[in-house]
Motif scaffolding. Sequence first.
Motif, short mmCIF file in Angstrom:
data_model
loop_
_atom_site.label_atom_id
_atom_site.label_comp_id
_atom_site.label_asym_id
_atom_site.label_seq_id
_atom_site.Cartn_x
_atom_site.Cartn_y
_atom_site.Cartn_z
N SER A 33 0.88 -1.18 0.00
CA SER A 33 0.00 0.00 0.00
C SER A 33 0.91 1.22 0.00
N TRP A 34 0.43 2.27 -0.65
CA TRP A 34 1.21 3.49 -0.80
C TRP A 34 0.40 4.67 -0.29
N HIS A 35 1.09 5.71 0.15
CA HIS A 35 0.47 6.93 0.67
C HIS A 35 0.42 8.00 -0.40
N ILE A 36 -0.73 8.65 -0.53
CA ILE A 36 -0.86 9.84 -1.35
C ILE A 36 -0.52 11.01 -0.43
N LEU A 37 0.44 11.83 -0.82
CA LEU A 37 0.89 12.93 0.03
C LEU A 37 0.26 14.24 -0.41
N GLU A 38 -0.13 15.04 0.56
CA GLU A 38 -0.67 16.36 0.27
C GLU A 38 0.31 17.41 0.78
N SER A 43 -1.13 17.89 -4.32
CA SER A 43 -1.10 16.50 -3.89
C SER A 43 -0.25 15.69 -4.87
N THR A 44 0.17 14.50 -4.44
CA THR A 44 0.87 13.60 -5.35
C THR A 44 -0.12 12.83 -6.23
N VAL A 57 -2.88 13.12 -16.06
CA VAL A 57 -3.19 12.67 -14.70
C VAL A 57 -2.01 11.88 -14.16
N SER A 58 -1.62 12.19 -12.93
CA SER A 58 -0.51 11.49 -12.27
C SER A 58 -0.93 11.08 -10.87
N ILE A 59 -0.74 9.79 -10.57
CA ILE A 59 -1.01 9.26 -9.23
C ILE A 59 0.31 8.71 -8.72
N GLN A 60 0.84 9.33 -7.69
CA GLN A 60 2.14 8.94 -7.14
C GLN A 60 1.95 8.56 -5.68
N GLY A 61 2.33 7.32 -5.34
CA GLY A 61 2.22 6.85 -3.97
C GLY A 61 3.58 6.56 -3.37
N HIS A 62 3.71 6.85 -2.08
CA HIS A 62 4.96 6.63 -1.36
C HIS A 62 4.76 5.55 -0.30
N ARG A 63 5.77 4.74 -0.07
CA ARG A 63 5.64 3.62 0.86
C ARG A 63 5.46 4.08 2.31
N GLN A 64 5.96 5.24 2.62
CA GLN A 64 5.74 5.84 3.93
C GLN A 64 5.05 7.17 3.74
N ASN A 65 4.54 7.73 4.81
CA ASN A 65 3.81 8.99 4.71
C ASN A 65 4.79 10.17 4.70
N LYS A 66 5.77 10.10 3.77
CA LYS A 66 6.75 11.16 3.59
C LYS A 66 7.35 11.03 2.19
N TYR A 67 7.95 12.13 1.72
CA TYR A 67 8.57 12.12 0.41
C TYR A 67 9.87 11.36 0.43
N GLU A 68 9.97 10.37 -0.42
CA GLU A 68 11.21 9.65 -0.67
C GLU A 68 11.03 8.83 -1.94
N THR A 69 12.10 8.62 -2.65
CA THR A 69 12.02 7.90 -3.91
C THR A 69 11.83 6.40 -3.69
#
Length: 160
Positions: A33-38, A43-44, A57-69
């Motif tokens: 599961s990935w987090h959508i960051l605002e 938003s991501t 349209v771009s949907i970008q999810g992060h594995r943690q609730n913070k920005y990281e590649t």
Amino acid sequence: MKTITTSLTLALLLAPLAVANELTGTLNGEQHSWHILEHEQGSTANFSELMPGMYSVSIQGHRQNKYETKGTLTIDFMVIQDKVNTASVTYFPESSLTPHYGTKEEVPIQLDVLELNNENGRASGSVKASLLYMESLQAGHNPDNNLQADIRFDVTLQKE
């Protein structure tokens, strides 16, 4: 008491309209599961109007609730005259842009809901793809090293 009851009734009526920003699925059968960051500018999960009737349209999810590649998953697609047929999907297993796994060509996307308006929107659907390993941008995709992705999303989109 009447104000509290009215507020509660309105909240219950409006609650189903809220989207939980879900981006989940499997990579080679392993659940993720990935987090959508605002952030202040949006938003991501976002869209932009390139010209009348054409949206990116771009949907970008992060594995943690913070920005990281590392662990980031992206789904990108175009909407042209209310039609969407294909998407590109990329997964970044490390803390840099390469190496990564991605679609060599665009793949079919299933949209159950797509709503875009002046300020925000909603996208709900799924995409299945074989993500091919790419050691570097010069090396190209390696079909012998791949991840099978089965991704489901239901997100609120912010207009950029």
